[in-house]
Design an enzyme around this catalytic site. Structure first.
Site, mmCIF file in Angstrom:
data_model
loop_
_atom_site.group_PDB
_atom_site.id
_atom_site.type_symbol
_atom_site.label_atom_id
_atom_site.label_comp_id
_atom_site.label_asym_id
_atom_site.label_seq_id
_atom_site.Cartn_x
_atom_site.Cartn_y
_atom_site.Cartn_z
ATOM 1 N N ASP A 47 -36.111 -2.685 11.501
ATOM 2 C CA ASP A 47 -35.711 -2.477 12.902
ATOM 3 C C ASP A 47 -36.700 -3.156 13.844
ATOM 4 O O ASP A 47 -36.509 -3.161 15.056
ATOM 5 C CB ASP A 47 -35.496 -0.991 13.217
ATOM 6 C CG ASP A 47 -36.749 -0.149 13.057
ATOM 7 O OD1 ASP A 47 -37.789 -0.695 12.648
ATOM 8 O OD2 ASP A 47 -36.675 1.067 13.346
ATOM 9 N N ASP A 86 -33.395 -1.069 7.077
ATOM 10 C CA ASP A 86 -34.112 -0.039 7.828
ATOM 11 C C ASP A 86 -33.104 0.812 8.591
ATOM 12 O O ASP A 86 -32.256 0.276 9.308
ATOM 13 C CB ASP A 86 -35.013 -0.759 8.849
ATOM 14 C CG ASP A 86 -36.328 -0.067 9.053
ATOM 15 O OD1 ASP A 86 -36.532 1.021 8.502
ATOM 16 O OD2 ASP A 86 -37.165 -0.654 9.769
ATOM 17 N N LYS A 116 -34.472 2.327 4.224
ATOM 18 C CA LYS A 116 -35.812 2.837 4.541
ATOM 19 C C LYS A 116 -35.707 3.847 5.681
ATOM 20 O O LYS A 116 -34.953 3.613 6.636
ATOM 21 C CB LYS A 116 -36.751 1.700 4.941
ATOM 22 C CG LYS A 116 -38.139 2.199 5.371
ATOM 23 C CD LYS A 116 -39.152 1.084 5.471
ATOM 24 C CE LYS A 116 -39.130 0.322 6.756
ATOM 25 N NZ LYS A 116 -39.316 1.132 7.976
ATOM 26 N N GLU A 118 -38.180 6.468 8.248
ATOM 27 C CA GLU A 118 -39.529 6.811 8.697
ATOM 28 C C GLU A 118 -39.729 8.328 8.637
ATOM 29 O O GLU A 118 -38.805 9.080 8.917
ATOM 30 C CB GLU A 118 -39.740 6.328 10.145
ATOM 31 C CG GLU A 118 -39.714 4.826 10.290
ATOM 32 C CD GLU A 118 -40.070 4.353 11.706
ATOM 33 O OE1 GLU A 118 -40.399 5.184 12.566
ATOM 34 O OE2 GLU A 118 -40.004 3.130 11.926
ATOM 35 N N GLU A 185 -48.199 2.142 7.163
ATOM 36 C CA GLU A 185 -48.440 1.227 8.292
ATOM 37 C C GLU A 185 -49.648 1.644 9.121
ATOM 38 O O GLU A 185 -49.773 2.812 9.530
ATOM 39 C CB GLU A 185 -47.174 1.171 9.178
ATOM 40 C CG GLU A 185 -47.349 0.245 10.376
ATOM 41 C CD GLU A 185 -46.054 -0.200 11.026
ATOM 42 O OE1 GLU A 185 -44.961 0.092 10.498
ATOM 43 O OE2 GLU A 185 -46.157 -0.851 12.096
HETATM 44 O O1 KIV Z 1 -39.188 -2.670 10.955
HETATM 45 C C1 KIV Z 1 -39.970 -3.248 10.171
HETATM 46 O O2 KIV Z 1 -40.031 -4.474 10.090
HETATM 47 C C2 KIV Z 1 -40.830 -2.395 9.342
HETATM 48 C C3 KIV Z 1 -41.907 -3.073 8.577
HETATM 49 C C4 KIV Z 1 -42.935 -3.566 9.495
HETATM 50 C C5 KIV Z 1 -42.461 -2.226 7.520
HETATM 51 O O3 KIV Z 1 -40.663 -1.220 9.318
#
Ligand code: KIV
Length: 267
Positions: A47, A86, A116, A118, A185
């Site tokens: 994202d 994401d 993914k 968070e 991160e």
């Molecule tokens: O959104 C993204 O690109 C990420 C990475 C930086 C891990 O979450």
């Protein structure tokens, strides 16, 4: 000869074999194709595209439909790498059911092989729900950019002992919920080392030092395309922003001076 397709079990086994995982982001067909050709193991449709592709100030505004569009485009460029999408802000936080419905869209419509999300312990039930439906999930701890307003900026996380303890509890909760890897991160290298030694799933660091099982960067940062700010943890491997500007300035000059097109570029 084409090398072997990277799958979730392969990513997991790389930790056990001590082979580092190289990951980068892509939001479109061409970039995904270049990264795949370069041998990148895992391509994340992050994202972060909200900022470096769409020009927003944060990752918060990007929608599920927009992320699916980017995921579809990237998927067409990939033969070998594992494609992870994401899940954007509020696509998974409201309820595990809604999270599963959205995760399913990334796989069915976007062609993603994993998603993914968070967050730590509070997201464990949601992760379990998605994983139980057969969709692999990657976790993301430390600086989670969708919570930028909670953090008050993009600051280094897990600096104190209680914060490191919480980070480790979060990583364990995610592992028990079934994630196949965890992005760490912007945290101290020592904190990332502790997490990496605690969990059996691979950790993939961004601004988390050298002890993680793999590394990820935003491709637009690594290539010098995104020039608004450059985090200290980025290594810039090329200055493509500068090259694009110079090439396009040369083209402009050639057009103005009627040096382009030439005879060989005309019919
Ligand atoms: O959104 C993204 O690109 C990420 C990475 C930086 C891990 O979450």
């Amino acid at each position: 000869m084409e090398s072997k397709k990277i799958t979730v079990p392969i990513i997991r086994s790389m930790k056990a074999q001590g082979e580092k995982i190289a990951a980068l982001t892509a939001y479109d067909y061409l970039m995904a194709l270049f990264l795949d050709d370069a041998g990148i193991d895992l391509i994340l449709v992050g994202d972060s595209g909200a900022m470096v592709f769409a020009g927003y100030e944060s990752t918060i505004p990007i929608t599920v439909d927009e992320m699916i569009y980017h995921t579809k485009a990237a998927s067409r460029g990939i033969k070998r790498a594992l494609l992870v999408a994401d899940m954007p802000f509020l696509s998974f936080q409201i309820s595990p059911e809604e999270a599963l419905r959205n995760a399913g869209r990334f796989v069915k419509e976007g062609g993603a092989e994993a998603v993914k999300v968070e967050g730590g312990e509070p997201m464990a039930e949601t992760v379990r729900r998605i994983v139980n439906a057969g969709i692999p999930v990657m976790g993301h701890l430390g600086l989670t950019p969708q919570s930028v307003n909670h953090f008050g900026g993009y600051k280094v996380q897990a600096r104190t002992e209680p914060e490191v303890d919480q980070l480790i509890s979060d990583a364990i909760a995610l592992e028990q919920a079934g994630v196949f890897s965890i992005v760490l991160e912007k945290i101290p290298a020592t904190a990332a080392k502790k997490v990496t030694e605690t969990v059996t799933v691979p950790t993939i660091g961004i601004g988390a030092g050298p002890y993680c099982d793999g590394q990820i960067l935003v491709t637009h940062d690594l290539l010098g395309l995104f020039e608004k700010f450059r985090p200290r943890f980025v290594r810039v491997y090329a200055e493509l922003g500068k090259e694009i500007r110079e090439a396009c300035a040369r083209y402009t000059e050639d057009v103005k001076l009627v040096k382009f097109p030439g005879r060989e570029e005309s019919y």
